[in-house]
Design a protein around this motif. Structure first.
Motif, PDB file in Angstrom:
ATOM      1  N   ARG A   1       0.911  -1.203  -0.116  1.00 21.94           N
ATOM      2  CA  ARG A   1       0.008  -0.062   0.039  1.00 21.94           C
ATOM      3  C   ARG A   1       0.941   1.379  -0.240  1.00 21.94           C
ATOM      4  O   ARG A   1       0.435   2.269  -0.605  1.00 21.94           O
ATOM      5  N   THR A   2       2.117   1.324   0.779  1.00 19.86           N
ATOM      6  CA  THR A   2       2.879   2.293   0.514  1.00 19.86           C
ATOM      7  C   THR A   2       3.371   2.796  -0.713  1.00 19.86           C
ATOM      8  O   THR A   2       3.549   3.798  -1.469  1.00 19.86           O
ATOM      9  N   LEU A   3       3.637   1.496  -1.663  1.00 18.70           N
ATOM     10  CA  LEU A   3       3.919   1.735  -3.177  1.00 18.70           C
ATOM     11  C   LEU A   3       2.751   2.113  -4.119  1.00 18.70           C
ATOM     12  O   LEU A   3       2.967   2.412  -5.222  1.00 18.70           O
ATOM     13  N   GLY A   4       1.600   2.160  -3.381  1.00 19.30           N
ATOM     14  CA  GLY A   4       0.222   2.572  -4.170  1.00 19.30           C
ATOM     15  C   GLY A   4      -0.413   1.536  -4.484  1.00 19.30           C
ATOM     16  O   GLY A   4      -1.480   1.942  -5.498  1.00 19.30           O
ATOM     17  N   MET A   5      -0.434   0.498  -4.092  1.00 23.71           N
ATOM     18  CA  MET A   5      -1.332  -0.706  -4.554  1.00 23.71           C
ATOM     19  C   MET A   5      -2.591  -0.350  -3.751  1.00 23.71           C
ATOM     20  O   MET A   5      -2.733  -0.202  -2.764  1.00 23.71           O
ATOM     21  N   GLY A   6      -3.767  -0.450  -4.603  1.00 26.44           N
ATOM     22  CA  GLY A   6      -4.872  -0.199  -4.108  1.00 26.44           C
ATOM     23  C   GLY A   6      -5.845  -1.684  -4.011  1.00 26.44           C
ATOM     24  O   GLY A   6      -5.111  -2.591  -4.385  1.00 26.44           O
ATOM     25  N   PRO A   7      -6.921  -1.460  -3.541  1.00 31.22           N
ATOM     26  CA  PRO A   7      -7.713  -2.861  -3.493  1.00 31.22           C
ATOM     27  C   PRO A   7      -7.935  -3.505  -4.865  1.00 31.22           C
ATOM     28  O   PRO A   7      -7.782  -4.815  -4.826  1.00 31.22           O
ATOM     29  N   ASP A   8      -7.808  -2.889  -5.760  1.00 32.72           N
ATOM     30  CA  ASP A   8      -8.035  -3.732  -7.168  1.00 32.72           C
ATOM     31  C   ASP A   8      -6.696  -4.220  -7.544  1.00 32.72           C
ATOM     32  O   ASP A   8      -6.887  -5.498  -8.132  1.00 32.72           O
ATOM     33  N   GLN A   9      -5.631  -3.719  -7.165  1.00 34.17           N
ATOM     34  CA  GLN A   9      -4.342  -4.472  -7.540  1.00 34.17           C
ATOM     35  C   GLN A   9      -3.913  -5.425  -6.450  1.00 34.17           C
ATOM     36  O   GLN A   9      -3.184  -6.529  -6.686  1.00 34.17           O
ATOM     37  N   LEU A  10      -4.645  -5.304  -5.351  1.00 36.26           N
ATOM     38  CA  LEU A  10      -4.442  -6.452  -4.240  1.00 36.26           C
ATOM     39  C   LEU A  10      -5.310  -7.563  -4.269  1.00 36.26           C
ATOM     40  O   LEU A  10      -5.041  -8.730  -3.424  1.00 36.26           O
ATOM     41  N   GLN A  11      -6.193  -7.395  -5.113  1.00 34.19           N
ATOM     42  CA  GLN A  11      -7.211  -8.827  -5.245  1.00 34.19           C
ATOM     43  C   GLN A  11      -6.501 -10.149  -5.524  1.00 34.19           C
ATOM     44  O   GLN A  11      -6.615 -11.069  -4.961  1.00 34.19           O
ATOM     45  N   PRO A  12      -5.640 -10.193  -6.415  1.00 35.96           N
ATOM     46  CA  PRO A  12      -4.948 -11.558  -6.569  1.00 35.96           C
ATOM     47  C   PRO A  12      -3.994 -11.771  -5.506  1.00 35.96           C
ATOM     48  O   PRO A  12      -3.798 -12.832  -5.227  1.00 35.96           O
ATOM     49  N   PHE A  13      -3.473 -10.862  -4.982  1.00 38.19           N
ATOM     50  CA  PHE A  13      -2.781 -11.188  -3.693  1.00 38.19           C
ATOM     51  C   PHE A  13      -3.425 -11.580  -2.480  1.00 38.19           C
ATOM     52  O   PHE A  13      -3.119 -12.650  -1.838  1.00 38.19           O
ATOM     53  N   TYR A  14      -4.638 -11.089  -2.381  1.00 35.60           N
ATOM     54  CA  TYR A  14      -5.512 -11.631  -1.324  1.00 35.60           C
ATOM     55  C   TYR A  14      -5.972 -13.102  -1.803  1.00 35.60           C
ATOM     56  O   TYR A  14      -6.352 -13.863  -0.830  1.00 35.60           O
ATOM     57  N   ALA A  15      -6.329 -13.222  -3.025  1.00 32.97           N
ATOM     58  CA  ALA A  15      -6.705 -14.668  -3.415  1.00 32.97           C
ATOM     59  C   ALA A  15      -5.723 -15.755  -3.309  1.00 32.97           C
ATOM     60  O   ALA A  15      -6.116 -16.983  -2.776  1.00 32.97           O
TER      61      ALA A  15
ATOM     62  N   THR B   1      12.205  -4.405  -3.463  1.00 28.58           N
ATOM     63  CA  THR B   1      12.464  -3.049  -3.947  1.00 28.58           C
ATOM     64  C   THR B   1      11.325  -2.432  -4.172  1.00 28.58           C
ATOM     65  O   THR B   1      10.223  -2.602  -4.291  1.00 28.58           O
ATOM     66  N   SER B   2      11.280  -1.025  -4.824  1.00 26.63           N
ATOM     67  CA  SER B   2      10.191  -0.253  -5.229  1.00 26.63           C
ATOM     68  C   SER B   2       9.408  -0.789  -6.482  1.00 26.63           C
ATOM     69  O   SER B   2       8.619  -0.169  -7.025  1.00 26.63           O
ATOM     70  N   LEU B   3      10.180  -1.829  -7.098  1.00 21.55           N
ATOM     71  CA  LEU B   3       9.647  -2.382  -8.449  1.00 21.55           C
ATOM     72  C   LEU B   3       8.968  -3.521  -7.960  1.00 21.55           C
ATOM     73  O   LEU B   3       8.462  -4.379  -8.894  1.00 21.55           O
ATOM     74  N   THR B   4       8.705  -3.887  -6.657  1.00 24.60           N
ATOM     75  CA  THR B   4       8.073  -5.121  -6.219  1.00 24.60           C
ATOM     76  C   THR B   4       6.794  -4.905  -6.418  1.00 24.60           C
ATOM     77  O   THR B   4       6.081  -3.713  -6.124  1.00 24.60           O
ATOM     78  N   ARG B   5       5.878  -6.015  -6.797  1.00 24.24           N
ATOM     79  CA  ARG B   5       4.620  -5.954  -7.223  1.00 24.24           C
ATOM     80  C   ARG B   5       3.831  -7.160  -6.293  1.00 24.24           C
ATOM     81  O   ARG B   5       4.636  -7.968  -5.775  1.00 24.24           O
ATOM     82  N   PRO B   6       2.414  -7.139  -6.303  1.00 27.43           N
ATOM     83  CA  PRO B   6       1.977  -8.222  -5.411  1.00 27.43           C
ATOM     84  C   PRO B   6       2.290  -9.501  -6.062  1.00 27.43           C
ATOM     85  O   PRO B   6       2.557 -10.530  -5.006  1.00 27.43           O
ATOM     86  N   HIS B   7       2.577  -9.912  -7.090  1.00 28.53           N
ATOM     87  CA  HIS B   7       2.600 -11.097  -7.584  1.00 28.53           C
ATOM     88  C   HIS B   7       4.258 -11.750  -7.099  1.00 28.53           C
ATOM     89  O   HIS B   7       4.283 -12.901  -7.168  1.00 28.53           O
ATOM     90  N   ASP B   8       4.976 -10.664  -6.867  1.00 28.91           N
ATOM     91  CA  ASP B   8       6.473 -11.085  -6.259  1.00 28.91           C
ATOM     92  C   ASP B   8       6.171 -11.613  -5.126  1.00 28.91           C
ATOM     93  O   ASP B   8       7.404 -12.053  -4.551  1.00 28.91           O
ATOM     94  N   MET B   9       5.341 -11.423  -4.226  1.00 34.02           N
ATOM     95  CA  MET B   9       5.153 -11.770  -2.902  1.00 34.02           C
ATOM     96  C   MET B   9       4.181 -12.899  -2.992  1.00 34.02           C
ATOM     97  O   MET B   9       3.766 -13.447  -1.641  1.00 34.02           O
TER      98      MET B   9
END
Length: 580
Positions: free
Chosen positions: A344-358, A402-410
């Motif tokens: 969320r600090t990197l600007g990820m909102g609920p839409d971007q985090l849906q696969p993460f929480y899936a 890193t600042s380029l990390t996205r939900p799929h990287d976690m």
């Protein structure tokens, strides 16, 4: 062996007969005739339902109601936490005011468990359900009219009390689905399902908000609560044993300990937001909580039939259990605060985090299944230790973000933590129950309070401590980065020029463009400082996990060697029974 003596009035405790002493101990008189149950049908303790054999369709029905109750119990507060910025915007709240909404739910929820166990024992499960669920349905309906901040706080507070009732019913229904022979597996599944509300809230929130803003969230929760009420009325729990357990001093203890726990929860929830040393009320709240807790323990320590067994809570084994239970919940904050806060600090909102929480939801389901399928007396401790190992692995996997990390990287790391979070709860609870039952059934109330407090405070302390450290580290990294931003440096000057060119089409003044470029570069520096600070948090959490694992392994091996080398004589066994 439980024995009953002649007594003119019921007492609120059950004791085990001490071998070799010939002590006849009084047991509480039932408040209604006890049915002639078969051995497999008898409730495990007063306040629990009996366990008759059900047909498979009825078992599936009980399981379905348990899933519905589990979702409803946690989804309300999860929806509020997930959509807190939207709710703050609608009600015109500051971040400090908004933080009170989830905090006050936990403050009341922690205190509710002090009395709910005895309520079930004395008034029965049916009344327990028929009071708790209508209150919950009414409260969720009031959410639709919570247009003012005081009303929203009141609704969240009542929801905290009602939510404790619903979560207890969910576990009871799941135990009916599994039956007495597989009660351990039922406990694992029932407790595991309570953790799926948070990822479900993130998955459902975007679609619900599209239908009608934040009110749709409350409308959905209200519909679920009404479905729960209908399901519980149609499919009732089997009757149990009712006994007289309440005494006048129980309510004095509650009046002292409930505000103390609420104050502790308020400090942990708001300390990082308002900052620990900036607000005088935080210090006064901490002092008040300590004084009230001490007063409650003084009352309980000198009672004949205490609500909380203070002497048992002070034993080494109980303290070790509390530290371990709170420690596991603390390190699970790598997911609830660390990974989520980082994205969320990197600007990820609920839409971007849906696969993460899936992925998190899939991990919880996998963890529940793995724990239930392998659950037995020999695998209880290994499952707890494996959970700690998985959390440590996940923390070290995330430390190079890193600042380029996205939900799929976690995905991998958060899947492992989700499995760990679902796997440890049932075995940990069973270990604690077995430890409490060694002293007698009336120690269960003390254990329930201890377990709920350890899990609630561990969940609050994790974000509070890790968040505080993250802010400290972010300020230090920001200072280091900004110290190296010398405008006379050719590389920095070129970067400032590039940043300023972004606004070339809307700003013709070169001085304004340079100022805007400098501000933009400062934002980037802050972002990178946050990334480094979160990496420190991941590393710290991994190291804490290894410390907790080493500490747990030491005590497990010590007890195993002690049991292997020492075979007590009959006299020693009798002495041990008497001491316990």
């Amino acid at each position: 062996m439980l024995v009953r003596g002649d007594c003119r009035r019921p007492v609120s405790c059950i004791h085990l007969q001490r071998r070799g002493e010939g002590v006849m101990v009084i047991a509480p008189e039932p408040l209604e005739p006890i049915p002639r149950w078969e051995e497999h049908e008898k409730p495990s303790m007063p306040g629990s339902p009996s366990t008759p054999r059900h047909s498979w369709p009825v078992r599936f029905a009980y399981a379905g109601v348990a899933v519905l109750l589990s979702l409803t119990a946690g989804l309300g507060t999860a929806l509020v936490s997930t959509n807190l910025p939207n709710i703050q915007g609608h009600l015109g709240l500051t971040p400090v005011e908004g933080a009170w909404l989830p905090a006050i739910y936990l403050m009341v929820n922690i205190s509710a468990n002090l009395l709910l166990f005895k309520v079930r024992q004395q008034y029965g499960l049916r009344l327990f359900a028929e009071i708790g669920l209508p209150i919950y349905a009414l409260v969720t309906f009031l959410h639709l009219f919570a247009d003012s901040y005081p009303m929203a706080l009141f609704v969240r507070a009542v929801s905290g009390f009602a939510g404790a009732t619903v979560s207890t019913l969910a576990t009871m229904y799941m135990l009916q689905a599994f039956g007495k022979a597989h009660m351990g597996q039922g406990l694992v599944v029932g407790l595991g399902l309570s953790q799926i509300s948070a990822p479900l809230a993130w998955l459902l929130s975007p679609a619900l908000l599209d239908l009608g803003e934040w009110r749709t969230l409350y409308l959905f929760e209200s519909g679920l609560s009404l479905c729960c009420l209908a399901a519980v009325v149609v499919l009732k729990l089997p009757p149990g044993i009712r006994i007289k357990v309440f005494e006048g001093l129980d309510f004095l203890t509650f009046l002292l300990l409930a505000p103390a726990l609420a104050l502790f929860g308020a400090v942990l929830a708001q300390g990082r937001v308002q900052w620990w040393t900036a607000q005088p009320w935080i210090g006064y709240a901490w002092i008040g909580a300590v004084v009230l807790t001490a007063a409650a323990f003084m009352v309980e320590h000198h009672r004949t039939n205490p609500l909380i067994k203070t002497r048992w809570l002070g034993t080494k084994s109980t303290i070790r259990f509390a530290i371990g239970a709170m420690g596991i919940r603390f390190i699970l904050s790598e997911q609830t605060y660390g990974a989520t806060g980082f994205l969320r600090t990197l600007g990820m909102g609920p839409d971007q985090l849906q696969p993460f929480y899936a992925v998190i939801l899939a991990g919880i389901i996998f963890g529940i299944a793995a724990s239930a399928l392998t659950f037995n007396q020999k695998t209880v401790i290994p499952q707890i230790l494996l959970s700690i190992v998985l959390i440590a692995i996940a923390s070290f996997l995330d430390r190079d973000s890193t600042s380029l990390t996205r939900p799929h990287d976690m995905f991998v790391s958060q899947f492992l933590i989700s499995v760990a979070g679902a796997m440890f709860m049932g075995p940990l609870l069973l270990v604690g129950i077995m430890q409490a039952l060694k002293n007698g059934p009336n120690y269960i109330v003390s254990f329930v309070v201890l377990f709920s407090i350890s899990q609630s405070f561990g969940g609050l302390a994790g974000p509070a401590v890790l968040g505080t450290i993250q802010q400290f580290r972010e300020h230090e990294y920001s200072a280091l980065i900004n110290a190296d931003l010398d405008p006379t440096d050719p590389v920095v000057a070129q970067r400032l020029q590039v940043q300023g060119q972004v606004y070339g089409r809307v700003m013709t003044d070169p001085i304004l463009r340079q100022a805007q470029g400098t501000a933009q570069l400062a934002q980037i520096a802050t972002r990178e400082a946050n990334v480094r600070a979160f990496n420190d948090i991941f590393l710290l959490n991994g190291m804490l996990s290894l410390v907790l694992l080493s500490w747990s392994l030491f005590h497990v091996l010590r007890l195993a060697l002690k049991d292997k080398s020492h075979k007590p004589t009959p006299d020693e066994a009798a002495g041990f029974q008497a001491a316990s």
